[in-house]
Structure formats: C-alpha cells, structure tokens
Scaffold this motif. Structure first.
Motif, PDB file in Angstrom:
ATOM      1  N   GLY A 130     -14.657  33.022 -12.470  1.00 17.57           N
ATOM      2  CA  GLY A 130     -14.017  33.017 -13.774  1.00 17.57           C
ATOM      3  C   GLY A 130     -14.203  31.707 -14.507  1.00 17.57           C
ATOM      4  N   ALA A 139      -7.145  31.169 -11.299  1.00 20.76           N
ATOM      5  CA  ALA A 139      -6.400  31.890 -12.333  1.00 20.76           C
ATOM      6  C   ALA A 139      -5.920  33.204 -11.725  1.00 20.76           C
ATOM      7  CB  ALA A 139      -7.284  32.140 -13.554  1.00 20.76           C
ATOM      8  N   ASP A 160     -11.099  33.619 -10.378  1.00 21.64           N
ATOM      9  CA  ASP A 160     -10.010  34.486 -10.835  1.00 21.64           C
ATOM     10  C   ASP A 160      -9.511  35.297  -9.648  1.00 21.64           C
ATOM     11  OD1 ASP A 160     -10.481  33.583 -13.378  1.00 21.64           O
ATOM     12  OD2 ASP A 160     -11.279  35.477 -14.165  1.00 21.64           O
ATOM     13  N   LYS A 197     -10.982  38.755  -5.840  1.00 22.14           N
ATOM     14  CA  LYS A 197     -11.563  37.469  -6.197  1.00 22.14           C
ATOM     15  C   LYS A 197     -12.793  37.647  -7.088  1.00 22.14           C
ATOM     16  CE  LYS A 197     -14.061  35.703  -2.958  1.00 22.14           C
ATOM     17  NZ  LYS A 197     -14.652  35.112  -1.752  1.00 22.14           N
ATOM     18  N   ASN A 255      -7.454  38.503  -9.443  1.00 17.22           N
ATOM     19  CA  ASN A 255      -6.861  39.546 -10.288  1.00 17.22           C
ATOM     20  C   ASN A 255      -6.024  40.493  -9.440  1.00 17.22           C
ATOM     21  OD1 ASN A 255      -8.393  38.281 -12.167  1.00 17.22           O
ATOM     22  ND2 ASN A 255      -9.535  40.087 -12.850  1.00 17.22           N
ATOM     23  N   ILE A 263      -1.425  34.712 -17.174  1.00 16.93           N
ATOM     24  CA  ILE A 263      -2.303  34.056 -16.208  1.00 16.93           C
ATOM     25  C   ILE A 263      -1.543  32.879 -15.613  1.00 16.93           C
ATOM     26  CG2 ILE A 263      -4.490  32.850 -15.900  1.00 16.93           C
ATOM     27  CD1 ILE A 263      -5.624  34.379 -18.230  1.00 16.93           C
ATOM     28  N   SER A 291     -12.242  43.024 -14.399  1.00 10.48           N
ATOM     29  CA  SER A 291     -12.627  41.617 -14.272  1.00 10.48           C
ATOM     30  C   SER A 291     -13.105  41.039 -15.593  1.00 10.48           C
ATOM     31  CB  SER A 291     -13.748  41.461 -13.244  1.00 10.48           C
ATOM     32  OG  SER A 291     -14.988  41.769 -13.851  1.00 10.48           O
ATOM     33  N   CYS A 292     -13.346  39.723 -15.610  1.00  9.87           N
ATOM     34  CA  CYS A 292     -13.893  39.070 -16.803  1.00  9.87           C
ATOM     35  C   CYS A 292     -15.348  38.676 -16.615  1.00  9.87           C
ATOM     36  CB  CYS A 292     -13.087  37.824 -17.145  1.00  9.87           C
ATOM     37  SG  CYS A 292     -11.403  38.197 -17.616  1.00  9.87           S
ATOM     38  N   ASN A 315     -18.136  32.790 -17.439  1.00 11.72           N
ATOM     39  CA  ASN A 315     -18.259  34.186 -17.855  1.00 11.72           C
ATOM     40  C   ASN A 315     -19.387  34.366 -18.868  1.00 11.72           C
ATOM     41  OD1 ASN A 315     -16.028  34.767 -16.280  1.00 11.72           O
ATOM     42  ND2 ASN A 315     -14.574  34.658 -17.983  1.00 11.72           N
ATOM     43  N   THR A 333      -4.301  36.497 -12.324  1.00 13.43           N
ATOM     44  CA  THR A 333      -3.999  37.288 -13.509  1.00 13.43           C
ATOM     45  C   THR A 333      -3.028  38.387 -13.159  1.00 13.43           C
ATOM     46  OG1 THR A 333      -5.821  38.792 -13.177  1.00 13.43           O
ATOM     47  CG2 THR A 333      -6.275  36.833 -14.474  1.00 13.43           C
TER      48      THR A 333
END
Lengths: 341, 341, 341, 341
Positions: C46, C104, C25, C43, C27, C116, C312-313, C51, C106
């Motif tokens: 993801g 991804a 990811d 960074k 973000n 996304i 973040s995820c 996750n 975001t």
C-alpha cells in the motif's frame, strides 16, 4: 572515643572517587544586581561532586573521579583544573558525540537572594555510560561518592548503579550526597524510587530534611522525624545519616543510636550557595582521619562557612590548616560555637 | 505436605495484578512458510503479562491489570477481550498522546523455527507512568506480577518500582517473571542493574538460565549454578525461584533448601513460543490453591504443552478442567511424565 | 486534436518514477463492522505512490521507484511484490537503522464509512535521504511523481526537493500528486509552504479542492475558484492542473485556457478509499499515450470506479483491456457517462 | 547616476526586519591565548541578524525583528539591549517551553586565529514557529532580511518561508544574508535545497564565494564563476548579488549587467570575525539612502574594518558619522582605498 562506625581503607590507591557532575560555573563579577545588568563573568569548575573532589584534594586526600566531559575548550579547562589539584582524571571520559559541559550562570542579587541559570541540554555529565565504569578503579578506592543528580537520567543513572554494585562487591564505602536539583528529573515518584534504591545501598547518607522527604515520598509520606528517617536506612546498610536543617544546623545520626547536632558558624554571607560541598568534603575528611562524628561535623560546618563568604564554589576550597585557623578564630571571637550535643 | 512458603491472601478483591505489556498479536494463518509469503493474519491479544492475566482468568482466578493501551480500535479490542474474560480493567490507562498498541507479527516457518516481527515504536505499554499506579489497587490484590519487559524503559520502569514499593508496604506478594526481550533495553549492564533490583524485592522469581545469567552479569558473571543463583535471592526476600532449561525441563527451588525438577510433557509442537505464559499462570494457580511446589510445577508444564500445540498465545489458554484432562491423558499414554524429584 | 501540453519522452529507460510511501495495508476481511470485531486481515502492498507504481505497471508502463523499505519480512514482501509486477526496485533503499514499514489497518464499517488506523512511527519511507537520490536515475525517466506525504518530514522532504532539482535539470516531467494526510505534518502553515514550493516546480498537479485550499492558505486564503487556482500555477511551470470534487467529479485545466469536466462512473461502492491512485495512474497513462486530456480523465475515472468496488488498493489495479471493457459496459448500461465538457 | 535597482519604501513604519538568531556572545577578556586559559568573559548580544539589527539602528534606521528568546535573565538582557537601541521588539516571542538563548564563547588566540564555541542545543531562536510570523508586521516594513542559519532547522525554517510569502505578497524587499554555519544543518544537500529556494525568492543576496558554491551544489556543482552565479539568480527575482572573496574584497553584481569591486580597508585586526554583519548593515544603509551600489559597498567595507578592530560584534557597531570619519581618515592615510571598478 570514636563513634565513627565506617572504616575507610587506607591502603588503597585512592581515598575517594566522586561520581557525577563536572561543569563550568560562570559567576557574575558585578554582584548585588540582577544578571540582566551584569557585564562580566568569571569561569570556575563547578558541579557538586567536582567541588567535593577539589575540596578533598585541597584537604590532602587522594582523589579520583568518574564522569564525562565535553571535547572542547571548556572540557579541557575542567580536566586541567583537576590535574593541577592532583586529582586523578584517568576515569573521566571525553565525550565524542557532541555533548557540552553543563554551565551554571550564577547571579547574586543580594547576600540572601541568589539564583542559578543552568545550561543542561545535551550535557556531557549525564552521558556517562555503564561501560565507562571500571570495576578495578572502584576496587582501588576506599570510597565512592554518588551525587544525586547523576541519578536523574539514563545512562548516567545506570552507570551509578553499576558503580555501586562494584563498590559493594569490593567493600568500597558508598557515600550518597543527595544534592537534589529539580531539573532533569521526570517526576517526584522517580526521585523517590531512585533515591531510596541508592539509600538502601549506601553506608553514609547526607542530605537536607527536604531531600529526605523526597526520598520517603512513596514509603512514608507523613514522616517528618529525623530519627525515624535515620533508623529506616540503618535497617539496610547505612551507618551514618546526616540531616541538614539550613540555618538551624544539622544532625548526624549513627547506627549505634547516638546523634550529634551542629549549628552554623557565624559568618558574613556573600552568597547563599556553595556551602554544602565544602561541608561534605570537610566532614568526610574528618571521618577518614578517624575523627569522631562530632568533630567531623564541626569541621564540615566551618568549611561551609568559609565558602559562602567567597566568590566561587570550587576555587575557594580551603586547606586543613585554613579550616583549623578559621575554627580557632571563630572560637576566640564567639566562644565554642558549632557543636551542641 | 506443602513446601509452599509463600502465602497468598484469599480475602482480597483480586488474586493477582500483572503489570506490563498488553499488545496485539497478528499470527500468520498460512504456516510453515516465511512471512513474505503469508497472505492473512488472525488478530489476538498478546504480550506476556496480558497472556498470564488471561491464563489465570481462565483458571478461575480474580485478575486485574496495570497497563496502558492506545486510544484506537486495537486498544479497545484488547480492553473488550479482557472484559469478556472477566479481567478487571479499571487500572488500564487509555493513552491520550498518540501512542500505539505494540504489534507482534508471528511467523511459523516450521514447528521449531518461528520468529516474531515487532512493532514497538511509541508503544502505549511502556508509557505507563508512576502516577498511573494506585496504592489502593495493589493493596487490594493478593499478588503483583512484574513482567521484565516493563522494566526496559522509562517511565514504565519507574511505574514498576513504585508498584513494588506499594506491594511491600501492604504485603502483596511480588512475582517477577523475567521475560527478557532484547528490544527496548539500552545495554546489558542496564538489564543486570534493573533485574537484580527487582529480584531483591521479589518473593517469587521465574526465568530461564539465560535470564538469570543476565541478572547476575555484574555481581557474579562466572556463575552457572542454579543453586548458587537461587540462594543469592533467598538472601533477600525470595521464597521460590524457578529456573527453566528449555527441553530439559525446569527446577523449582524453595527457601527451605529443597528443589523440584519437572520435565516437559511430550507434545506435537505447532510453534516454539507461547508456552512460558501458560506455564507461569498454571504454576501460580497451583501455589494459590495451596498445592505444593511439585504439583504446581507439573500443572504449569502441562498448560505450557497445551499452548505450544495451538495457534495463539492467549485465546488457547485452558481451564482447570482442560489441564487436568490433558495431564490424565498424558499419564495414560506415557506413564507419569512430568516430575522427576 | 490533442490539448496535451506535456510531452513525455518515450526514449528513456523508464516512463515514470513515483517517489514516496511504500507500506503494507492490512485490510479487514470481515467488513461492515468496526475493527474491534474483525478477526482476520489480508496483507497488501500500500501507500499512494506505491499503488500508482503498481497501477502504471499493470497498464504496461515502464516503472521505477524511489523510496525506502524496512529490512525485514514486510519490507521484502513489498520488494518482491513490485518485482513480480515488473517494477524496477534498484533505487529503493533497504533501511539499516531499524525503521519499520508503515502499516495501514483498514476498517470498512459500511460502503460509505471507512477508516484507516496508521502505524507511522519510525517509518522507513520518511527516512529516504537526499544522498539516496540518484541524478542518473531521474535523468533516465520520462517523469517523476512526487507524492505529497513524502514532503511532510525531513529527510524525505529534502530528498524530494533534490529529486525535483535533478528533474528540472534533465527535463524530466514533474507530477505532483498532493495526497494530503494530516499525520506527520507539524502545522497547516508547513503544509502551505511545501505544497506551494512543489507546485511551483511541477508540470502537472493533481489534487482535491480541499488540498488546493491547503496549498493556498498563506498566499490567497479566501480563494475558492478552481480557475484562479489553476491560473496561479500556470504562471509558474504547470501545464495541467486537475482539481477533484468528490462525487461531483473533477475538472482538468490546461494552460491553453481550456477545461474538461468528468463525473464519476456509476458503481456499487465496497469502500470509500483507494480510487484516487487508480485515477492518477490511468489518467497519466492516457497522457503518456498522447490521448487528449478529456479522454485521459475518463480513463482515470473508470479505473477509480473499478477500485472502490474491490477489496484492495493495489492488487486490484486493472489492465488497459479491463478498463476499456469497463467503460464499454458502463456506456452500454448508462449511456455516455463520464464526460461533460 | 544610481544603479540601485531595488527600491525601499520610505513610508512604512519600519525600514527593515531581520529574522533569525539572537543570542549571547561571551567574549574572552584575556586575548591571544586559548580559552582553556582565559578567566573572564564579557557578555554581549550576538547572532548575525541581531548584530545587523543593532548595526542598522546605530545608522539611524527604523528596525524591527522576528525571533524568539528564552524566558530568563539572558533573554531579558537581549530584549533590553534591543530596546535601548530603539529596536522594536514587539514581534520577538518569549519562549515558554524551556528553550535557552544560544551562547557563543569567543576565543581569540591571535589576530588571525579565532574560534567560537557554540551552545546551540534546545536553542530559542530555532523554535520560532510559522504562527509567530505576523503578516501585518511584514507588510509594515520596507524590507525583510533572512539570515541563512534560520533556515537550518524546523520550525524556524518554515517560519522563514511563511515570512517570505508574506513579503512577496506585500512588496516587502527580501534580503538573503547567507551566513552559513555548519551546525544545525543535517546535510550539504539540505543546505543546497533551502539556500536555492530562498535565493529564488530574494531581491538582494549577500554571501561569500564558498556560500554560493554550497547553494549551487546540486544544480551546477562545477561552476566557480561569479558572473554565472549572479546571472542565475537574476533569472528569478534578484536585482543585486554581492559575492565576497575574503581579503581580496567583494563584488556587487546588478541586474543591469554591471559589477563593482571593493577591496578591504587597511586595518589592524583584533579578531577575524564580526566584520560581515557590519558590512551588511552599512551596505544596506547605503542602498536605503538611495546611494549607488559602489558607494554602498565602500560604506559596508569601512564598517566591517571598524568591527574587526574591536572586541565585540554588536556593541561596537558605528554611527554614520563614525563610518564617514573612518573613511575620510583612511583616504587621507592611504589614498582612495576601497573601490576598484
């Protein structure tokens, strides 16, 4: 007096190496009907440069070939056929990645209405790669013939340009037989780009008016003068440009400013295709023999007439003796027919 | 006295139209470590011809572009960035079939050890098609710059050749910036074929010794003489050939038989990439101003030195005033540094 | 009294092996604006099952993974990140054919408006092959979690079915986290076919109402009753079916005919994505601990609330202690919030 | 007394709808030699489910078809052929994106040594899409026959699963004719996954021992017991499982625990292929007539014997009267030959 401005070395191992398609024709045996209703097919070797190779071998020339065939019964059939005609197959690669021989199912609905159903997916001939092209092989041939369809897709396209670079390096005559087929090409602009690149590198160019129009689509889209066309390529490397006009015959232009017109021989048509390859091989045969352009064109025209009256495009390729007899007989019957200067 | 043999029309709407890659650079903010350990990235416009476009715009030239961008936030970011720099984006196509902007993650392990991680699958820039190229646009520009990577794949490859045909037709100067990147190319032979075709059509050719070796791989694989190389292309259409030798500087050859050597400016390296595009834009700027080749090369070399000391490849492109001040300061510090004739 | 009808073996080497996407990811750091205007990205690891793996590791479970990563800096970053969290990476294949990590980007335009931008061409995670799946590995885990996106393309799709066959053979609990993403899927019918095949083989199914509608599109397109849906899969192998309704909360159905409703915790949203993976990991944690479905759902809901309030995820996945404190604090503030039976 | 546990509705518009391959066979006319040396071919409709469709039509059943053909002469040939046999072609899609009919060149080197050269690139039959499958059409047929090769590639694979979902919804009997062909399949694991998924949904399964081994490769690789195999699928939905053992005959298992063995009829082989489709159609004919499994198997075996003694796989499909006469004659000559209970 000869206006043959191209000189073919006679001391090389091979007289000509055509490059490009070699496939299998499946010709309907029951003719004058749609293919939906035909029951049986006869198998022949096919593909324009393959036909030219066979044509020139029948005329007694030393012939090689650069191409790629499938690793199956149909690929072996084609190789065997070439060998039986004395064609050198040492530079025909056998594909090991599952490619197939191109197929052409021919349908003869009437003497003037034919069509061809093509199988060209994953076809072996377009998989020839630059690394498959031997500099030595081209150096050892008097001429290299590029068939236009071989330019339609990578990596075959790049293999052709590599072959042409080697040919220029070693003074091997480059012959460009345009042979346009819409399949495989991505766009008209692509056709124009690669045809004109090839024309710039070629000594002899053979094509129909429509094919030269495609070639000039970017640089001179309005032009329809054969003379303007011929002169454009004489500014590069070309010495002879032959432009075909179907039933109205064809014209051979030479760099010394001359031109020669030839009209078709009268003949009873069986089918409307296959004449072009006979034409090219017999015309080139004449040039190689040192004949003048006029006589070479007539010889080509005669061979073309013989082919359109027969069932196949390869098996029917005539010998020198047969073409000469055909011309003699035609002249006896119709007077001097082919050449109008 | 100028040895500038190429003349750029000053009456056209645009001074230069670069063609090819426009992408997004993601430069690691935490430097001097492997990318595995970096945490954040800064986003810049990137791609060699895009950098050159930005470079020339900063130097005050009227700049257009032929290319293709994605239909998403990153594509719009690039278009916005160009517009902010006054670059004409009317001939940049927005891809509607799901292509992506190319990405370049840059990693600076040390001032001399950098690497780039590329995302180039289904990339918009290589999807530019022949039909996207406007004859009018090229007619209205003094010059067209072909970036070598745009030749690496169809249909971008054919779009470039179409653009070059139009450029020749309308006396638009063709500049070939070789910019070799191994990705996308199918084989070394392919590189040689298309590089030499492009070189034959170009007025100015810029590349490293290694790049010219790739270009000559088929026709003269043994050669390593810059002079032989330059003269080969002077036999076609080229007037200026610039050959770069890394830290040892570069040499500009001109068709009138002269050559000019320039060595790099002393500079504290931040990274080992990005200098080439600054070099090309400042060198071309000099030629367009009517400066002699020598002075233009020095200007290019100065701009390159400024770039390798900065974090980005596009955002850091200097103005004329900044380059001149840099040269002045370097000369005060080190004596006359760049040019050795 | 527990209505937990699924029993997880506690004597196996691993508690859970998620299978599917592992990506990167990026973000945007500057939030509340469109991505065109963001400058820097952070960074993170993801991808939904990645996750969940991280989430369960933070909650103290023994976690493995079946997947495929790129052979470059971003692939190594992901592997390193997993190892730092104690996740077993022995069954993550490093792709050797040039595949890339999925990206991804975001964009957070506002707390409720996010998007996304995906880079999923030639992506490593979908290249996992049936032969990469180890029967032994699945035998040694108490559960296997199939993430729906891994079913969207061959060969990853078949690798999942192979894994499920092994899981059934060795009594490894199969969890299906539907996680529908439109990219990669060829048609809605394809989604329906493979979702329902997977549902038939699964012990626990987790998805939104919209996702279950996709699953039933062929067999019962009119249905919108959660109860009908849950009972359909109880007729096969399922014991627990969780159906999510966004802001209105979610319902857990069990094969014994009971159902449990949970509504979201009140929370200040930072972004509108990322909650689902936290939900799944904390809910499954509860089941593995032997908690009843009600308490497990509340635990999942709390963890989800914590995630949507963070940047973040993956990195923000909480520990058991943190989730418990969050619940306690929420109850002090708002009264008993999550569960409405 | 009948052990026919499957009941076929007799009130529906169609008795059977085979789904999958329809192609063109090109059978060498000159037999007992390699294809390299054959000259002519005869054109037939081919493809296992197409042969079965023709077989059942000849036996007097109401037959439909789900498939896709090319938009050319060969596609029209196949449609015409079906229509002449009274097969409903309303659900055969004509491909509009350039797909071709699959070709099978058959080579008969000797009565026991045959081979088939396939043209299956870009083949129309595998392009059938989920949206091409009509729920109504399947609802209106007593049975749906899935031919295994149709499972080998997307989107045909998903189209089959959609068809099976509809069949289950409307109590249309599902028949799985495994018909394994290695081409098209990506891996053995893939074969195992989709064969076993299909077997789980089928009422009748027909295949060779080797084909069932492929199906069980993941779940029970050691098994070679026909009884274990049959019982495995009886646990799902199957009522009849037929396992073929080449020259040693075949065994039909029924869910009520019985089994029936049948050995091949003595016959003078012309070729070693084509018998399976005749077998399937005549066997299914028997079941539809309400015959017991034993008698149906004998009828299938007789029809198979007739086919391997003839030149084609489709044109030679016999009528009920012809099969009965063949059986009668065989019994007069050899005694009661086919059935050993």
């Amino acid at each position: 007096m000869s206006s043959n401005l191209v000189s073919f070395s006679t001391s090389r191992k091979l007289d000509i190496v055509p490059m490009g398609r070699i496939g299998v024709d499946l010709n309907a045996n029951e003719i004058n009907r749609p293919m939906e209703e035909t029951k049986t097919f006869t198998k022949y070797v096919g593909g324009s440069p393959a036909n030219i190779a066979i044509g020139m071998a029948r005329l007694g020339k030393k012939v090689g070939f650069i191409g790629r065939v499938s690793d199956d019964q149909l690929g072996r059939f084609a190789l065997n056929y070439f060998r039986n005609d004395g064609i050198d197959t040492s530079n025909i690669v056998v594909d090991k990645e599952g490619a197939s021989m191109g197929l052409a199912f021919t349908e003869i609905k009437s003497p003037t209405e034919s069509s061809i159903l093509m199988y060209r997916d994953n076809v072996a001939d377009l998989k020839i790669e630059p690394k498959d092209v031997s500099e030595e092989y081209i150096k050892n041939s008097a001429s290299l013939l590029i068939s236009g369809t071989a330019l339609s897709k990578s990596p075959s396209r790049e293999a052709c340009f590599v072959a042409m670079e080697y040919a220029r390096k070693h003074n091997t005559v480059i012959i460009f037989d345009i042979d346009y087929r819409p399949y495989s090409w991505a766009s008209k602009e692509e056709v124009a780009v690669y045809y004109s690149m090839t024309a710039k590198m070629s000594d002899i160019i053979i094509g129909s008016r429509e094919e030269f129009d495609l070639m000039e689509a970017l640089i001179d889209p309005e032009n329809n003068s054969d003379e303007v066309t011929a002169n454009r390529w004489f500014d590069y490397r070309a010495k002879i440009v032959v432009i075909k006009h179907g039933k109205e015959g064809s014209i051979g232009y030479t760099k010394d400013g001359k031109s020669y017109k030839v009209k078709p021989f009268p003949v009873k048509l069986l089918k409307s295709f296959g004449g072009g390859d006979a034409y090219a091989s017999a015309f080139l045969y004449g040039l190689m023999e040192g004949w003048d352009v006029e006589k070479s064109l007539e010889f080509g025209s005669a061979s073309a007439a013989m082919l359109v009256a027969s069932h196949s495009c390869s098996e029917a390729m005539p010998t020198v003796k047969e073409v000469k007899e055909f011309i003699k007989k035609a002249e006896e019957e119709h007077g001097e027919v082919a050449i109008k200067s």
